[in-house]
Scaffold this motif. Structure first.
Motif, PDB file in Angstrom:
ATOM      1  N   UNK A 255       0.991  -1.025   0.158  1.00  0.00           N
ATOM      2  CA  UNK A 255      -0.099  -0.019  -0.046  1.00  0.00           C
ATOM      3  C   UNK A 255       0.920   1.247  -0.063  1.00  0.00           C
ATOM      4  N   UNK A 256       1.064   1.929  -1.101  1.00  0.00           N
ATOM      5  CA  UNK A 256       1.900   2.879  -1.207  1.00  0.00           C
ATOM      6  C   UNK A 256       1.120   4.390  -1.023  1.00  0.00           C
ATOM      7  N   UNK A 257       1.497   5.229  -0.186  1.00  0.00           N
ATOM      8  CA  UNK A 257       0.881   6.323   0.040  1.00  0.00           C
ATOM      9  C   UNK A 257       1.576   7.504  -0.263  1.00  0.00           C
ATOM     10  N   UNK A 315       5.970   3.920  -8.594  1.00  0.00           N
ATOM     11  CA  UNK A 315       6.597   2.925  -9.397  1.00  0.00           C
ATOM     12  C   UNK A 315       7.546   2.068  -8.605  1.00  0.00           C
ATOM     13  N   UNK A 316       8.451   2.980  -7.943  1.00  0.00           N
ATOM     14  CA  UNK A 316       9.487   2.811  -7.267  1.00  0.00           C
ATOM     15  C   UNK A 316       8.981   1.872  -5.928  1.00  0.00           C
ATOM     16  N   UNK A 317       8.174   2.559  -5.324  1.00  0.00           N
ATOM     17  CA  UNK A 317       7.541   1.854  -4.093  1.00  0.00           C
ATOM     18  C   UNK A 317       7.073   0.362  -4.549  1.00  0.00           C
ATOM     19  N   UNK A 320       9.629  -1.983  -5.128  1.00  0.00           N
ATOM     20  CA  UNK A 320      10.588  -2.412  -3.654  1.00  0.00           C
ATOM     21  C   UNK A 320       9.558  -3.504  -2.766  1.00  0.00           C
ATOM     22  N   UNK A 321       8.301  -3.132  -2.917  1.00  0.00           N
ATOM     23  CA  UNK A 321       7.320  -3.789  -1.929  1.00  0.00           C
ATOM     24  C   UNK A 321       7.418  -5.197  -2.535  1.00  0.00           C
ATOM     25  N   UNK A 322       7.285  -5.588  -3.970  1.00  0.00           N
ATOM     26  CA  UNK A 322       7.540  -6.728  -4.642  1.00  0.00           C
ATOM     27  C   UNK A 322       8.567  -7.407  -4.096  1.00  0.00           C
ATOM     28  N   UNK A 323       9.796  -6.902  -4.200  1.00  0.00           N
ATOM     29  CA  UNK A 323      10.899  -7.390  -3.505  1.00  0.00           C
ATOM     30  C   UNK A 323      10.909  -7.916  -2.217  1.00  0.00           C
ATOM     31  N   UNK A 324      10.262  -7.194  -1.426  1.00  0.00           N
ATOM     32  CA  UNK A 324      10.045  -7.545   0.120  1.00  0.00           C
ATOM     33  C   UNK A 324       8.938  -8.885   0.216  1.00  0.00           C
TER      34      UNK A 324
END
Length: 419
Positions: A255-257, A315-317, A320-324
């Motif tokens: 959930x990017x905010x 897009x960056x968030x 990164x979230x997918x990597x985590x």
């Protein structure tokens, strides 16, 4: 010899409700029980009423605590007394505003006595009544019975046991007493069922008084703060149980905010309220000075982790979230991702399971609510109470799309290609 032990904690209570509740226990068909009433700092008029009603009944022991310390400590006081008594094999507790049918103890005890040894907790259906004792929410008791008839594993998702139950002392002695208010009963059952199985008795054995003025349920409905307190404890009890049973998270929600708004807060709470709970939520805060994290951390939940990345974009968030993400499924959450139904997330996950069984495992890329993606044509749709759900195949999806539930492995492949 009495083999059933009953505890009734009492604090502030309507004297008429108290009399009805106490008398319904004292007039049970099965009379071989010890009954401990614990006054948890109750006012004098309540204590006087109790003493009047139990006078001369040797089955009842009245404990008066001068200070109110909460229902958990009151229950533990009563059960500690009972578990020192010889011959007590079965335990239950009752509320001071409910009414217990004459066969309440008889039927629940019977289910434990006649059931397999591994059955340690039994529970029954019940009726709902209002302040005046009128039956409500009872248009379809069969439907409510069906709702309650679930396997033990489902207890991790919702509390369906209710207010009519009994359990074996030998399993209760394996765990600590009541601990986590305001979900002390639910959390206790989760720990108890680490050691035993459960059985449902599909008949009504009591009247449950809905939102009685002095009840805990009424207090929890009194404010947003109280609801958040209940929800945190409810989800903490679930997560602690999954940790004990080595059950890993199944879904990662990213959930990017960028900027905090009332809609963002509402959607965050909507996620926390979902009936499906086996997920971890990654809040990736892109706002300046981490303002979103500062506020949302005040609405706490044990499954949420915050990451502050003020210099990144959406897009960056997501990348990164997918990597985590380290769970079988990942949901890319954007505002208004889920319909209003509290089982929306559960439906997305269930449909994904179903499709994986019907099709080859690697064919299903994602599931999604169709009204969010009218431009996407799904080969097959599923009608649910929350709306129509569609799916995409791996060979048809080339880009990462928010508001879809993905297989994490496939999402990582897309993530790698997009770099």
């Amino acid at each position: 010899m009495a083999d059933v032990g009953i505890v009734m904690p009492v604090y502030k209570q309507d004297l008429n409700y108290l009399e009805l509740a106490l008398n319904s226990v004292l007039k049970q068909n099965y009379s071989s029980f010890h009954f401990v009433v614990v006054s948890d700092g109750a006012p004098p008029e309540v204590n006087n009423k109790i003493e009047e009603l139990i006078s001369g009944d040797n089955r009842v022991h009245f404990i008066i605590k001068e200070k109110n310390e909460g229902v958990s400590k009151a229950l533990n006081t009563g059960f500690n007394f009972l578990m020192k008594s010889a011959g007590i094999d079965y335990l239950t507790w009752v509320s001071s505003d409910n009414i217990y049918f004459p066969n309440f103890i008889e039927k629940l005890r019977e289910a434990l006595v006649n059931g397999p040894d591994e059955i340690g907790l039994v529970y029954s259906s019940f009726r709902h009544v209002d302040h005046d004792g009128n039956h409500i929410l009872n248009e379809d008791l069969l439907a409510f019975r069906k709702f309650q008839e679930k396997p033990k594993e489902s207890l991790l998702d919702l509390c369906y046991i209710g207010t009519s139950f009994m359990y074996k002392e030998k399993y209760a002695s394996k765990i600590d007493g009541y601990l986590m208010e305001p979900v002390e009963d639910y959390e206790y059952w989760l720990r108890l069922t680490d050691h035993c199985d459960i059985k449902y008795v599909p008949i009504e054995l009591m009247d449950y008084r809905v939102a009685s003025p002095h009840s805990i349920s009424a207090q929890l409905q009194s404010s947003v703060h109280q609801h958040r307190r209940w929800r945190y404890a409810f989800n903490l009890a679930k997560q602690q149980t999954r940790n004990r049973r080595d059950i890993p998270f199944e879904v990662t929600i990213i959930f990017p905010i960028e900027q905090l708004s009332e809609v963002t807060i509402s959607q965050y709470e909507h996620l926390l309220n979902q009936s499906y709970s086996n997920y971890k939520l990654l809040i990736i805060d892109l706002s300046s000075r981490a303002k979103a994290s500062q506020l949302l951390k005040q609405i706490s939940d044990p499954r949420v982790a915050f990451f502050e990345l003020p210099n990144k974009n959406i897009a960056d968030a997501i990348k990164l979230g997918i990597e985590w993400a380290d769970t079988p499924y990942t949901l890319l959450f954007k505002e208004l991702c889920l319909p209003e139904a509290l089982d929306s997330l559960a439906l997305l996950v269930d449909i994904h399971y179903k499709l994986t069984k019907e099709l080859q495992h690697n064919e299903v890329a994602s599931t999604f609510f169709i009204d969010k993606f009218p431009q996407i044509k799904s080969i097959k749709t599923f009608e649910t109470n929350a709306g129509f759900i569609g799916f995409s195949k791996t060979n048809n999806q080339l880009n990462i799309i928010s508001n879809q539930l993905y297989k994490t492995r496939f999402l990582r492949r897309l993530n790698t290609k997009s770099k």
